[in-house]
Design an enzyme around this catalytic site. Structure first.
Site, PDB file in Angstrom:
ATOM      1  N   HIS A  51       0.839  -1.203   0.000  1.00  0.00           N
ATOM      2  CA  HIS A  51       0.000   0.000   0.000  1.00  0.00           C
ATOM      3  C   HIS A  51       0.878   1.259   0.000  1.00  0.00           C
ATOM      4  CE1 HIS A  51      -3.662   2.340   1.273  1.00  0.00           C
ATOM      5  NE2 HIS A  51      -2.724   3.128   1.774  1.00  0.00           N
ATOM      6  N   GLU A  52       1.826   1.332   0.934  1.00  0.00           N
ATOM      7  CA  GLU A  52       2.682   2.516   1.027  1.00  0.00           C
ATOM      8  C   GLU A  52       3.616   2.633  -0.175  1.00  0.00           C
ATOM      9  OE1 GLU A  52       1.857   4.675   3.021  1.00  0.00           O
ATOM     10  OE2 GLU A  52       0.638   3.501   4.414  1.00  0.00           O
ATOM     11  N   HIS A  68       1.741   4.535  -2.781  1.00  0.00           N
ATOM     12  CA  HIS A  68       1.843   5.984  -2.558  1.00  0.00           C
ATOM     13  C   HIS A  68       3.201   6.512  -3.019  1.00  0.00           C
ATOM     14  CE1 HIS A  68      -1.870   6.689  -0.447  1.00  0.00           C
ATOM     15  NE2 HIS A  68      -1.582   5.872   0.550  1.00  0.00           N
ATOM     16  N   HIS A 127       3.693   6.640  -6.751  1.00  0.00           N
ATOM     17  CA  HIS A 127       2.894   7.766  -7.250  1.00  0.00           C
ATOM     18  C   HIS A 127       3.644   9.081  -7.007  1.00  0.00           C
ATOM     19  CE1 HIS A 127      -1.464   9.553  -7.515  1.00  0.00           C
ATOM     20  NE2 HIS A 127      -0.652  10.036  -8.435  1.00  0.00           N
TER      21      HIS A 127
END
Length: 581
Positions: A368-369, A372, A375
């Site tokens: 998940h991180e 981020h 991105h």
């Protein structure tokens, strides 16, 4: 190396002081150039953006150093110093918008035409022309801004300080807001019912005060919408992202359409848990035993790389940089902040704070991180500083897309039907929590704000009635809506950040659509997705998602995300029935 390498940002205090001096010099130069704003406006803006960039480095570093070890007083002190510096910068920046609005239409057009670097920045400010106050009025509103925060501050004090939940014989500690859901997750049924009823019995004693704080918050928002010449609170809160209320309404309508599949899932849970009927104190209880395998970090890295193979070599190269260049602070330790996040600045790595504990949930947090951070990496690498930060509306898309791709990989490689059931249950629960529950909150906000925008008042009992009716709608006959759940609205802090929670639902919906397209092997879909990650904030979020392949402004496209949910429920049902046969 198990910790992040922040020395890549600042080697020592001397380097920090050098940037602090540069920051101060930029603000001094701004003051000098303001002697002739008309002549020097672009030079002033350049200086301010340089100062913001330095501030980005300093504040990001300070924040991460504090989280690295909050026991070091110098780290805490430096974080406070950067907050003060940020206030100075905001004050220096305050004249920009009034100055732009003071120009004639012709002068605005000339300014935009002569300065393409700032074209998007100027146009986004000037969108607010019809919703802008005079300088005198704006100064007054600024003075009132602290008062507008009072309801939220009162809520937090009441919820977290003033209310003292009871000690119960069935649990080890005093019941609190922090441990309430954890107890509902892990206790046997008799004890979780006791916890549920004790919690809401206590909360109900303060429902009038909670009603007053929430009404005050909504009234303040409604008042500001009127002052700034918006037709409603909802229009005002969606305006910055250039989103119309039709998207908000379409989300809620589509959720209603797919509620029968959520009801079906709750019916399956009831059977798996061996219950005669579902109650509200049962909904957090795991329907199946969890994934108990220990997963060391080195193994997690390999799982991540294998799972994300459909994202292509360019994407994987960034993931490998994160592992090889020490972007990640991996394990929990004394003094380190809890939780996880992706951080860093425009000029640094997109660092990641983890608290990895060798389990499957930690693997999901890692991927998940990383979503981020990839991105952020692409956004910063492909845009000037001014357009390098993506909006909150799309902030969870990349991270959730990664999670969904990991889920697909794990299901595909599951060793047994039971393992698939565990993983499908996780997927369904992610959708349930992030889309259906947040949509219920969003509908509560829409209905309560509408009442106040129409000039009517709401009490604690009014909020309870509205919430209880929505709860019955969202859980249907598959779950008993126990009477005390009517007070749940009083424990939800999200309602003090107006019209924010729907973004969780839209982000997850977009990620569901995009992950399915990427997993299909469509190279054009993958290219469009990577380009989305590289856009920063050059385009508005709905335009970005449309170009990426998830035009959630189209109700039929939005519905395709819920088809993913429907299919997961049906697959889950087939596997459960297969086991029972």
């Amino acid at each position: 190396m198990d910790t992040w390498d922040l020395s890549k940002m600042y080697v020592d205090r001397k380097n920090i002081e050098e940037d602090i001096d540069k920051f101060k010099d930029k603000l001094k130069k701004v003051d000098q150039l303001k002697d002739d704003v008309d002549k020097n406006f672009i030079d002033i803006l350049d200086c301010l953006m340089d100062a913001f960039r330095i501030m980005d480095d300093l504040s990001s570093y300070a924040f991460m150093k504090k989280d690295e070890d909050s026991r070091v007083s110098a780290n805490v002190k430096f974080s406070l110093e950067t907050s003060s510096m940020y206030s100075q910068l905001s004050e220096a920046m305050a004249f920009v918008k009034p100055y732009l609005f003071s120009l004639s239409d012709e002068d605005q057009e000339e300014l935009i035409g002569n300065n393409p670097k700032y074209k998007i920045y100027f146009e986004r400010i000037l969108r607010y022309k019809d919703h802008t106050l005079t300088e005198k009025e704006q100064r007054l509103m600024s003075k009132l801004s602290e008062s507008f925060d009072n309801p939220r501050n009162d809520f937090y004090s009441l919820q977290n300080t003033d209310i003292k939940f009871p000690y119960l014989d069935s649990i080890e500690d005093r019941l609190t807001n922090a441990n309430f859901v954890a107890y509902l997750t892990k206790l046997d049924r008799k004890r979780r019912k006791e916890v549920f009823e004790a919690y809401y019995d206590e909360l109900s004693k303060y429902v009038s005060t909670f009603g007053s704080t929430l009404y005050g918050n909504i009234k303040n928002t409604s008042l500001q919408a009127d002052i700034y010449k918006f037709d409603s609170s909802l229009e005002m809160e969606l305006y910055d992202d250039r989103i119309g209320s039709d998207l908000y309404d379409n989300l809620i309508d589509t959720v209603h359409e797919y509620l029968p599949y959520l009801y079906s899932y709750y019916d399956l849970r009831k059977d798996l848990l061996g219950l005669d009927e579902n109650h509200m104190y049962d909904v957090y209880t795991p329907a199946v035993e969890g994934y108990s395998k220990e997963i060391k970090f080195d193994e997690a890295k390999q799982i991540v790389l294998q799972a994300l193979a459909p994202m292509g070599e360019e994407y994987l190269a960034v993931i490998k940089k994160a592992f090889d260049e020490n972007w990640i602070d991996i394990y929990p330790r004394e003094g380190k902040a809890s939780g996880a996040y992706s951080g860093g600045s425009y000029d640094s790595y997109p660092y990641i704070l983890l608290n990895y504990t060798d389990d499957l949930d930690s693997v999901f947090t890692l991927i998940h991180e990383l979503g981020h951070s990839v991105h952020s990496y692409y956004s910063r690498a492909n845009n000037d500083f001014i357009y390098s930060s993506y909006t909150l509306f799309v902030a969870e898309v990349a991270s959730t897309t990664n999670e969904l791709i990991l889920l697909n990989y794990l299901v595909k490689n599951a060793k047994s039907d039971q393992e698939k059931i565990i993983l499908l249950d996780k997927h369904i629960n992610m959708f349930k929590s992030t889309v259906f529950r947040q949509a219920m909150f969003a509908e509560f906000e829409r209905e309560t704000h509408k009442v106040v925008d129409e000039g009517k008042a709401l009490t604690g009992e009014d909020f309870s009635d509205i919430y209880y009716d929505l709860n019955k709608k969202y859980f249907g006959d598959s779950v008993v809506s126990d009477e005390k759940i009517r007070y749940e609205w009083a424990r939800v802090p999200h309602f003090y950040r107006d019209f924010y929670v729907y973004k969780y639902a839209t982000g997850f919906s977009a990620a569901s659509i995009l992950s399915e397209k990427i997993l299909s092997g469509d190279k054009n879909a993958l290219e469009a997705y990577i380009n989305f990650l590289k856009d920063g904030s050059k385009n508005y979020p709905l335009d970005q998602l449309k170009a990426a392949g998830a035009d959630i402004g189209d109700k039929d496209v939005l519905r395709s995300a819920f088809e993913v949910f429907k299919n997961k429920v049906l697959e889950f049902k087939d596997l459960v029935n297969k086991q029972d046969a």
